[in-house]
Design a protein around this motif. Structure first.
Motif, short mmCIF file in Angstrom:
data_model
loop_
_atom_site.label_atom_id
_atom_site.label_comp_id
_atom_site.label_asym_id
_atom_site.label_seq_id
_atom_site.Cartn_x
_atom_site.Cartn_y
_atom_site.Cartn_z
N LYS A 1 0.83 -1.21 0.00
CA LYS A 1 0.00 0.00 0.00
C LYS A 1 0.86 1.26 0.00
O LYS A 1 0.53 2.25 -0.64
CB LYS A 1 -0.94 -0.01 1.21
CG LYS A 1 -2.03 -1.07 1.16
CD LYS A 1 -2.87 -1.08 2.42
CE LYS A 1 -3.84 0.08 2.46
NZ LYS A 1 -4.97 -0.08 1.53
N LYS A 2 1.97 1.23 0.74
CA LYS A 2 2.80 2.44 0.88
C LYS A 2 3.74 2.64 -0.30
O LYS A 2 3.91 3.78 -0.78
CB LYS A 2 3.61 2.37 2.18
CG LYS A 2 4.47 3.62 2.42
CD LYS A 2 5.00 3.68 3.83
CE LYS A 2 5.78 4.98 4.08
NZ LYS A 2 6.18 5.13 5.49
N GLN B 1 -1.57 -9.54 -5.11
CA GLN B 1 -1.55 -8.12 -4.78
C GLN B 1 -0.28 -7.42 -5.25
O GLN B 1 -0.17 -6.19 -5.13
CB GLN B 1 -1.71 -7.94 -3.27
CG GLN B 1 -3.04 -8.44 -2.72
CD GLN B 1 -3.18 -8.18 -1.23
OE1 GLN B 1 -2.88 -7.09 -0.75
NE2 GLN B 1 -3.63 -9.18 -0.48
N VAL C 1 0.44 3.82 7.73
CA VAL C 1 -0.46 3.29 6.70
C VAL C 1 -1.62 2.58 7.37
O VAL C 1 -1.43 1.82 8.32
CB VAL C 1 0.27 2.31 5.77
CG1 VAL C 1 -0.63 1.88 4.62
CG2 VAL C 1 1.56 2.92 5.23
N LEU D 1 -4.97 0.02 7.23
CA LEU D 1 -5.53 -1.11 6.52
C LEU D 1 -7.04 -0.93 6.38
O LEU D 1 -7.71 -0.47 7.29
CB LEU D 1 -5.25 -2.42 7.27
CG LEU D 1 -3.79 -2.84 7.38
CD1 LEU D 1 -3.67 -4.06 8.29
CD2 LEU D 1 -3.20 -3.14 6.02
N THR D 2 -7.56 -1.32 5.21
CA THR D 2 -9.01 -1.30 5.00
C THR D 2 -9.64 -2.53 5.64
O THR D 2 -8.94 -3.44 6.10
CB THR D 2 -9.33 -1.30 3.50
OG1 THR D 2 -8.91 -2.56 2.94
CG2 THR D 2 -8.63 -0.16 2.78
N ASP E 1 -8.48 -5.44 3.72
CA ASP E 1 -7.10 -5.76 4.07
C ASP E 1 -7.06 -6.57 5.37
O ASP E 1 -6.34 -7.57 5.48
CB ASP E 1 -6.26 -4.49 4.28
CG ASP E 1 -6.05 -3.70 3.01
OD1 ASP E 1 -6.05 -4.30 1.92
OD2 ASP E 1 -5.88 -2.46 3.12
#
Length: 335
Positions: free
Chosen positions: A35-36, A60, A321, A323-324, A327
């Protein structure tokens, strides 16, 4: 025509089972790095020993390599992550020599064993490591110390064959994912042969290994079959198969997915024990339960011996960061 009646099956579902805090942290590190920093993120060795997890991370954008020289020069600016099993000191040194940015996902409990081994060596003791030859964690632990400073011990027979230069200057540590009972026998023999040997300051076998084995011991007596969800190269999962047999299960098998179940071999069982190794996701446990529901009239009994609340923080570089929900479902092994 009378409807077919399905055979009744009780599933003793162990708790705790599945992901431990160290595995959860390692998977989080890969997801957060993606993600980052964006894809690709490189991972040296399988982040944890489970193909379902590895393939999910590959989808991913994670790229798994065995050695750092497999990372193309044009991607040297992307992060490389070291697996939860730990690595020898030579690996981060190699990464620095190649100007690679790395993130260490070594389980904190494995890092604790590294520190215990280094402390023994610093105090002038020869280190005995109880573990399985060739396992990544053993390679990583032995690689914390100079060559010749560690002797690997696998069995009681290995203890009997030892001829240390100085029997009064020995210390031992263990791999974190061993059989608790088998390791206790080795340690007992070490103390018998070398009364002056120094134990680690704290237990080396991790809480998750101990807890999963305790739950299996409680559930296994009287089981016609005990199924452990896990990979063949997962030490802690294979130990659960052994523990189930020793604790009274008639048969015990290791499964990676429901598709591996040999229904002809299983036959008309009445009681099934079910657990999962520390790197096996809960979604696969659910998949296997559903497969048995399709063929049996299933009742679930929870065989829970304790609850786990441990949580390990990720690397500082990744704490900004978020997480959703999706995630988190993947990190927790539920999706």
């Amino acid at each position: 025509m009378r409807p077919m009646t399905r055979h009744k099956l009780t599933i003793r579902l162990c708790g705790p089972r599945g992901f431990c805090a160290g595995v959860d942290r390692a998977i989080q590190i890969v997801v957060l790095a993606l993600k980052k920093y964006g894809a690709p993120v490189y991972v040296r060795h399988e982040i944890v020993h489970n193909r379902f997890v590895v393939e999910g991370l590959e989808a991913q954008g994670a790229v798994f390599v065995e050695e750092l020289d497999e990372i193309p020069p044009e991607h040297h600016g992307q992060p490389v992550i070291f697996s939860a099993h730990g690595v020898p000191k030579s690996v981060p040194a190699d990464a620095e020599g190649r100007n690679l940015f790395y993130l260490d996902a070594t389980c904190p409990l494995v890092s604790k064993v590294h520190k215990q081994a280094m402390r023994h060596e610093r105090l002038g003791r020869h280190v005995l490591l109880i573990g399985h030859r060739g396992h990544p964690e053993v390679i990583g632990t032995m690689g914390q110390l100079p060559e010749g400073a560690v002797t690997l011990i696998e069995t009681v027979d290995d203890v009997d064959a030892l001829s240390p230069a100085d029997p009064e200057a020995l210390g031992f540590v263990t791999q974190t994912t061993l059989s608790v009972d088998d390791t206790a026998q080795v340690i007992t023999r070490l103390h018998e042969r070398f009364p002056a040997i120094t134990a680690p300051a704290a237990e080396s076998i991790c809480y998750a290994t101990t807890n999963r084995q305790d739950a299996v011991k409680a559930a296994a007596p009287g089981c016609d079959l005990f199924a452990v969800v896990g990979a063949p190269n997962s030490s802690n999962s294979r130990r659960l198969v052994e523990v189930a047999l020793k604790a009274g299960a008639e048969r015990s098998i290791l499964l990676q997915r429901a598709s591996e179940i040999d229904w002809d071999d299983i036959g008309e069982i009445s009681t099934l024990g079910l657990s999962a190794g520390a790197s096996a996701p809960e979604v696969v446990v659910a998949e296997i339960i559903d497969a048995f529901r399709d063929r049996f009239d299933v009742t679930i009994e929870l065989a829970e011996t304790t609850q786990e609340t441990e949580n390990f923080l990720v690397n500082r570089e990744l704490r900004d960061v978020e997480l959703t929900i999706d995630d988190m479902a993947f990190v927790n092994g539920t999706n």
